[in-house]
Scaffold this motif. Structure first.
Motif, PDB file in Angstrom:
ATOM      1  N   GLY A 129       0.632  -1.339   0.003  1.00 51.62           N
ATOM      2  CA  GLY A 129      -0.150   0.052  -0.047  1.00 51.62           C
ATOM      3  C   GLY A 129       0.890   1.108  -0.001  1.00 51.62           C
ATOM      4  O   GLY A 129       2.255   1.190   0.006  1.00 51.62           O
ATOM      5  N   VAL A 130      -0.013   2.362   0.109  1.00 48.85           N
ATOM      6  CA  VAL A 130       0.945   3.634   0.093  1.00 48.85           C
ATOM      7  C   VAL A 130       0.823   4.200   1.536  1.00 48.85           C
ATOM      8  O   VAL A 130      -0.195   4.329   2.224  1.00 48.85           O
ATOM      9  N   VAL A 275       3.198  -6.532 -22.291  1.00 43.86           N
ATOM     10  CA  VAL A 275       2.116  -7.098 -20.998  1.00 43.86           C
ATOM     11  C   VAL A 275       1.314  -5.683 -20.852  1.00 43.86           C
ATOM     12  O   VAL A 275       1.693  -4.890 -20.677  1.00 43.86           O
ATOM     13  N   SER A 276      -0.150  -6.153 -20.549  1.00 44.45           N
ATOM     14  CA  SER A 276      -0.995  -5.197 -20.150  1.00 44.45           C
ATOM     15  C   SER A 276      -1.510  -5.741 -18.900  1.00 44.45           C
ATOM     16  O   SER A 276      -1.804  -6.948 -18.667  1.00 44.45           O
ATOM     17  N   LEU A 277      -1.900  -4.805 -17.786  1.00 41.55           N
ATOM     18  CA  LEU A 277      -2.383  -5.026 -16.717  1.00 41.55           C
ATOM     19  C   LEU A 277      -3.991  -4.486 -16.859  1.00 41.55           C
ATOM     20  O   LEU A 277      -4.032  -3.262 -17.020  1.00 41.55           O
ATOM     21  N   HIS A 278      -4.896  -5.164 -16.108  1.00 39.19           N
ATOM     22  CA  HIS A 278      -6.237  -4.766 -16.173  1.00 39.19           C
ATOM     23  C   HIS A 278      -6.821  -5.224 -14.698  1.00 39.19           C
ATOM     24  O   HIS A 278      -6.557  -6.257 -14.093  1.00 39.19           O
ATOM     25  N   LEU A 279      -7.883  -4.519 -14.103  1.00 34.86           N
ATOM     26  CA  LEU A 279      -8.558  -4.631 -13.278  1.00 34.86           C
ATOM     27  C   LEU A 279     -10.062  -5.044 -13.348  1.00 34.86           C
ATOM     28  O   LEU A 279     -10.345  -4.131 -14.378  1.00 34.86           O
ATOM     29  N   VAL A 280     -10.749  -5.719 -12.605  1.00 30.31           N
ATOM     30  CA  VAL A 280     -12.040  -5.939 -12.780  1.00 30.31           C
ATOM     31  C   VAL A 280     -12.970  -4.685 -12.596  1.00 30.31           C
ATOM     32  O   VAL A 280     -14.039  -4.234 -13.391  1.00 30.31           O
ATOM     33  N   LEU A 289       3.260  -1.490 -11.252  1.00 24.24           N
ATOM     34  CA  LEU A 289       3.548  -1.598  -9.925  1.00 24.24           C
ATOM     35  C   LEU A 289       2.975  -0.729  -9.009  1.00 24.24           C
ATOM     36  O   LEU A 289       2.523  -1.013  -8.013  1.00 24.24           O
ATOM     37  N   ASP A 290       2.962   0.515  -9.420  1.00 23.67           N
ATOM     38  CA  ASP A 290       2.046   1.629  -8.598  1.00 23.67           C
ATOM     39  C   ASP A 290       0.648   1.426  -8.502  1.00 23.67           C
ATOM     40  O   ASP A 290      -0.098   1.405  -7.621  1.00 23.67           O
ATOM     41  N   VAL A 291       0.098   0.829  -9.730  1.00 22.00           N
ATOM     42  CA  VAL A 291      -1.344   0.176  -9.799  1.00 22.00           C
ATOM     43  C   VAL A 291      -1.614  -0.587  -8.783  1.00 22.00           C
ATOM     44  O   VAL A 291      -2.696  -0.772  -7.951  1.00 22.00           O
TER      45      VAL A 291
END
Length: 383
Positions: A129-130, A275-280, A289-291
């Motif tokens: 977390g931040v 590569v791509s990153l997705h959230l539901v 990495l920040d996401v």
């Protein structure tokens, strides 16, 4: 420089002010000069306390995190420097810095004008977390304890605690799409025709499509595509329903899924694989990495996300990472085997449940944590 302040008169101050008023009233009303003198002394003490407490010291605050981005469990430190920018008076204050949910004492005793003091303390990195740090809170009171006043100084900083990254040695191979619809795995890239566009200065003449240029009346250039280049699509299930075993706002299955996603992204970048990153529940923005550091459990619609993933055809290898609550959704995910030749699911936090059938070519890894997922990933032979 000073910030917002809060505080006020203590119980002792209220009592002394009330006593001063009573002594002054009684002394003047009934002709007792000694009582009036005592009341005046008490009143002077209250006024002096107000002046002393409300004096605003001028402080400069600088902070630096080393490093400001760190993997979960790795050390990080915050260095805080406080300088007395006043010209006349030394600062003798009580100060605390805010670090996440903790208060860190900062000694500011006899801080002379123009001098500074430095405090170095560890930042908690046990959770992803931040971590918000600051502002500095300075409390000032008079020697008699009649008045206390707290002010904040300086800005805030953040330390990003990324998910742990586990080494993945295996990377999916590319998928070559031929004109007859077959899909073959190939070790190297292959170039196929994609579209035509107008010629621009700098294009290679060997890519000019002369027959189309003759029909159109201007130079047309072939656009070619490397169809065998592997493209990994990571879909992280951040729905509350997918990770129901949370405690104090933290679900270990979701933490493991974030570690798996970070490990896949890191392996793809290391091997120079797209590569791509997705959230539901949301469209991510910023470094991956920040996401993953900011990702939190929210309500979401998996069906809508899967429809968008099907329409977009974002790659040839889809990796779906979910928790115990997503076990029943694996069938819907496996239906993406059309637009995505390889579909894998990582299921965390539910090892005791019935095993998932690998029907329709769906590759399923059930793991207790990110490290176990990494070991199972390297053992997959279905790429």
């Amino acid at each position: 420089m000073g910030g917002r302040g809060n505080g006020g008169v203590t119980g002792r101050g209220v009592g002394l002010a009330g006593g001063a008023a009573a002594l002054l009233a009684g002394g003047f009303r009934y002709g007792y000069p000694d009582l009036a003198l005592l009341g005046a002394v008490a009143l002077v003490a209250v006024v002096c306390g107000l002046v002393f407490a409300f004096w605003r010291p001028r402080l400069g605050v600088e902070r630096a995190a080393d490093p400001d981005r760190v993997a979960r469990g790795e050390p990080a430190r915050m260095t805080l420097t406080v300088r007395n920018t006043s010209r006349l008076r030394a600062a003798n204050l009580v100060a605390t810095d805010r670090c996440g949910g903790q208060s860190v004492p900062v000694p500011l005793l006899r801080l002379r004008p123009g001098n500074d003091t430095t405090v170095d303390y560890p930042v908690p990195t046990s959770r992803r977390g931040v971590v918000p740090i600051g502002p500095l809170r300075v409390t000032r009171g008079d020697p008699l304890g009649l008045i206390t006043l707290a002010r904040t100084y300086g800005g805030t900083a953040s330390v990003w605690v990324h998910p742990r990254i586990h080494l993945l040695r295996a990377v999916p191979a590319g998928m070559a799409r031929s004109l007859d619809g077959r899909i073959d795995k190939v070790p190297q890239g292959s170039i196929t025709f994609d579209s035509l566009r107008e010629y621009v200065v700098g294009d290679e003449l060997r890519r000019v499509h002369w027959r189309s240029s003759a029909k159109v009346g201007e130079l047309m250039v072939r656009e070619q595509l490397d169809t065998s280049e592997p493209t990994i699509v990571v879909l992280l299930d951040d729905r509350v329903a997918a990770h129901p075993q949370g405690r104090d706002g933290v679900a270990e299955s979701f933490e493991s899924a974030c570690e798996a996603a970070a490990s896949i992204v890191a392996a793809a970048i290391r091997e120079d694989v797209p590569v791509s990153l997705h959230l539901v529940t949301a469209v991510p923005a910023g470094p991956y990495l920040d996401v993953l550091t900011e990702a939190a459990l929210r309500p979401g619609d998996l069906d809508a996300t899967l429809r968008r993933m099907r329409a977009g055809r974002l790659g040839d290898t889809l990796v779906f990472l979910t928790g115990p609550g997503g076990r029943d959704d694996l069938g819907a995910v496996s239906a993406l085997r059309g637009p995505y030749p390889v579909v894998m699911a990582g299921l965390f936090g539910d090892r005791d449940a019935a095993p998932v059938s690998a029907a329709d070519g769906l590759i399923v890894i059930e793991a207790a944590d990110g490290q176990e997922f990494a070991a199972a990933w390297d053992g997959v032979r279905g790429w």
